[in-house]
Motif scaffolding. Structure first.
Motif, short mmCIF file in Angstrom:
data_model
loop_
_atom_site.label_atom_id
_atom_site.label_comp_id
_atom_site.label_asym_id
_atom_site.label_seq_id
_atom_site.Cartn_x
_atom_site.Cartn_y
_atom_site.Cartn_z
N LEU A 115 -4.42 -7.88 -8.50
CA LEU A 115 -4.50 -7.53 -7.08
C LEU A 115 -3.23 -6.78 -6.64
O LEU A 115 -3.28 -5.78 -5.91
CB LEU A 115 -4.67 -8.79 -6.22
CG LEU A 115 -6.07 -9.34 -6.13
CD1 LEU A 115 -6.09 -10.67 -5.39
CD2 LEU A 115 -7.00 -8.34 -5.44
N GLU A 116 -2.11 -7.29 -7.15
CA GLU A 116 -0.81 -6.69 -6.83
C GLU A 116 -0.77 -5.23 -7.31
O GLU A 116 -0.32 -4.30 -6.62
CB GLU A 116 0.28 -7.52 -7.52
CG GLU A 116 1.68 -7.11 -7.21
CD GLU A 116 2.08 -7.50 -5.79
OE1 GLU A 116 3.07 -6.95 -5.34
OE2 GLU A 116 1.37 -8.29 -5.12
N ARG A 117 -1.31 -5.02 -8.52
CA ARG A 117 -1.30 -3.68 -9.11
C ARG A 117 -2.16 -2.71 -8.28
O ARG A 117 -1.77 -1.60 -7.95
CB ARG A 117 -1.81 -3.75 -10.56
CG ARG A 117 -1.50 -2.50 -11.39
CD ARG A 117 -2.18 -2.56 -12.73
NE ARG A 117 -3.62 -2.70 -12.63
CZ ARG A 117 -4.44 -1.70 -12.33
NH1 ARG A 117 -3.97 -0.52 -12.08
NH2 ARG A 117 -5.75 -1.91 -12.26
N ILE A 118 -3.37 -3.27 -7.89
CA ILE A 118 -4.28 -2.42 -7.08
C ILE A 118 -3.61 -2.06 -5.74
O ILE A 118 -3.66 -0.91 -5.29
CB ILE A 118 -5.64 -3.13 -6.85
CG1 ILE A 118 -6.38 -3.23 -8.19
CG2 ILE A 118 -6.48 -2.43 -5.81
CD1 ILE A 118 -7.62 -4.10 -8.17
N ARG A 119 -2.96 -3.08 -5.17
CA ARG A 119 -2.30 -2.85 -3.88
C ARG A 119 -1.19 -1.79 -4.01
O ARG A 119 -1.08 -0.87 -3.21
CB ARG A 119 -1.70 -4.16 -3.36
CG ARG A 119 -1.43 -4.18 -1.85
CD ARG A 119 -1.02 -5.54 -1.40
NE ARG A 119 0.27 -5.88 -1.96
CZ ARG A 119 1.43 -5.65 -1.33
NH1 ARG A 119 1.42 -5.13 -0.14
NH2 ARG A 119 2.58 -5.96 -1.90
N GLN A 120 -0.44 -1.90 -5.11
CA GLN A 120 0.65 -0.93 -5.35
C GLN A 120 0.09 0.49 -5.51
O GLN A 120 0.60 1.47 -4.97
CB GLN A 120 1.45 -1.35 -6.61
CG GLN A 120 2.74 -0.58 -6.83
CD GLN A 120 3.66 -0.67 -5.61
OE1 GLN A 120 3.87 -1.77 -5.07
NE2 GLN A 120 4.14 0.47 -5.15
N GLU A 121 -1.07 0.53 -6.27
CA GLU A 121 -1.71 1.84 -6.49
C GLU A 121 -2.14 2.47 -5.16
O GLU A 121 -1.96 3.66 -4.92
CB GLU A 121 -2.93 1.63 -7.38
CG GLU A 121 -2.69 2.07 -8.81
CD GLU A 121 -3.95 1.87 -9.65
OE1 GLU A 121 -3.78 1.58 -10.83
OE2 GLU A 121 -5.09 1.99 -9.11
N GLN A 122 -2.71 1.56 -4.29
CA GLN A 122 -3.17 2.06 -2.98
C GLN A 122 -1.99 2.57 -2.15
O GLN A 122 -2.08 3.61 -1.50
CB GLN A 122 -3.89 0.93 -2.23
CG GLN A 122 -5.33 0.79 -2.66
CD GLN A 122 -6.01 -0.41 -2.00
OE1 GLN A 122 -5.35 -1.30 -1.47
NE2 GLN A 122 -7.34 -0.43 -2.07
N ILE A 123 -0.87 1.79 -2.22
CA ILE A 123 0.32 2.21 -1.45
C ILE A 123 0.80 3.58 -1.98
O ILE A 123 1.07 4.50 -1.20
CB ILE A 123 1.44 1.15 -1.55
CG1 ILE A 123 1.06 -0.08 -0.75
CG2 ILE A 123 2.78 1.71 -1.06
CD1 ILE A 123 1.99 -1.26 -0.92
N ASP A 124 0.84 3.70 -3.33
CA ASP A 124 1.30 4.97 -3.92
C ASP A 124 0.40 6.13 -3.49
O ASP A 124 0.87 7.21 -3.12
CB ASP A 124 1.30 4.87 -5.46
CG ASP A 124 2.43 3.98 -5.95
OD1 ASP A 124 3.30 3.63 -5.12
OD2 ASP A 124 2.43 3.63 -7.15
#
Ligand code: ADP
Length: 294
Positions: free
Chosen positions: A16-25
């Motif tokens: 989830l953290e990775r997906i969130r980071q990807e979305q932020i990027d």
């Protein structure tokens, strides 16, 4: 007993953290490119607007410089023509071995005509230059009826030579026929309009001067039965050095196309307006209006 548990080590949470980071990027890169586009559009728009306003500001300056250059070119051309004529006549005379006294008289007469042309052209150019510098200093109370009388006396002879009848209609009550102005220039304005009316009219025709005045303005109309002015020329006749084709070709009437531009400058100087109406072959009417003074 407590179990040793950490959120970060939980694979689901990590994902989830990775997906969130990807979305932020992704959204930060979207924001970045949007900002670039936005700035680019602002840059293009402001450049276009600055160009548009700079051109709008510079246009009148460019036009006036262009007009001045054209005026200088036209003036030097008109000044050169009589000089060229005189020079070639003198050169021919000098080469002629049989040149006698009567030839000399003819040559001098022709040179005299050319110098008269030069004199009238330089007078007109000087007048225009003076009017361009707005000499309002000489303004006094002037009667327009007196101005018309003075102008009439100056053109009377020319009118008589063509048996042209000049009729002036003035109102009985002349109290409104006064204005503040430069008398000499106003006489010149009337002379230019009357002189044109005479030169561009057939023999035995009639010229009418119709005057009107109220507490706000004085209006003078000069109506002739002359050759008239083509509609394609009428918008240009107040331009410097403009001559309508029919005035050049028909009876070969002399002129430089400066009279009406001097007339317009005189009217402008007095805060008035001037316009021309005409029907080709039927006649012309010049109307000028000036602010009156009680
Ligand atoms: P010029 O008469 O010396 O050529 P003007 O500036 O006085 O110069 O007049 C410009 C042109 O306007 C003239 O060449 C002529 O074609 C036209 N024009 C002026 N007044 C008249 C008139 N009353 N009737 C016909 N044409 C006229």
């Amino acid at each position: 007993m407590m179990s040793d548990f950490s959120f970060s080590s939980n694979p689901v949470i990590q994902e989830l953290e990775r997906i969130r980071q990807e979305q932020i990027d992704e959204s930060s890169s979207n924001l970045q490119s949007n900002l670039i586009y936005f700035n680019l559009i602002i840059f293009i728009l402001s450049s276009a607007l600055s160009y548009y306003f700079a051109r709008r500001t510079l246009m009148p300056i460019e036009q006036s410089m262009e007009a001045q250059n054209r005026f200088a070119a036209d003036a030097s051309h008109e000044l050169r023509t009589p000089l060229t004529v005189m020079r070639s006549e003198i050169e021919v005379a000098l080469r002629d071995n049989k040149f006698n006294l009567s030839d000399a008289k003819k040559l001098l007469n022709s040179n005299l005509e050319e110098t008269a042309k030069l004199e009238s052209l330089s007078k007109a150019l000087l007048k225009l230059a003076r009017l361009d510098h707005n000499p309002r200093a000489d303004f006094k109370r002037v009667s327009i009826v007196e101005v018309i009388k003075d102008a009439f006396e100056k053109v009377e002879k020319l009118a008589d030579q063509k048996s042209i009848n000049i009729v002036c209609h003035t109102p009985k009550d002349k109290s409104n026929m006064k204005l503040r102005g430069d008398r000499e220039s106003l006489v010149e304005l009337m002379v230019i309009l009357l002189d044109n009316a005479i030169r561009y009219s057939p023999k035995k025709s009639k010229i009418e001067i119709i005057t009107y005045g109220n507490e706000k303005m004085v209006e003078i109309r000069i109506v002739d039965q002359g050759i008239g002015i083509d509609q394609s020329d009428i918008g240009h006749i107040f331009d410097r050095f403009y001559r309508a084709d029919q005035s050049r070709n028909k009876d070969n009437i002399d002129g430089y196309g400066l009279g009406l531009s001097i007339a317009k400058s005189i009217v402008d100087l007095h805060g008035g307006t001037i316009l021309a109406k005409s029907s080709l072959g039927e006649g012309s009417e010049f109307v000028f209006t000036l602010p009156s003074s009680q």
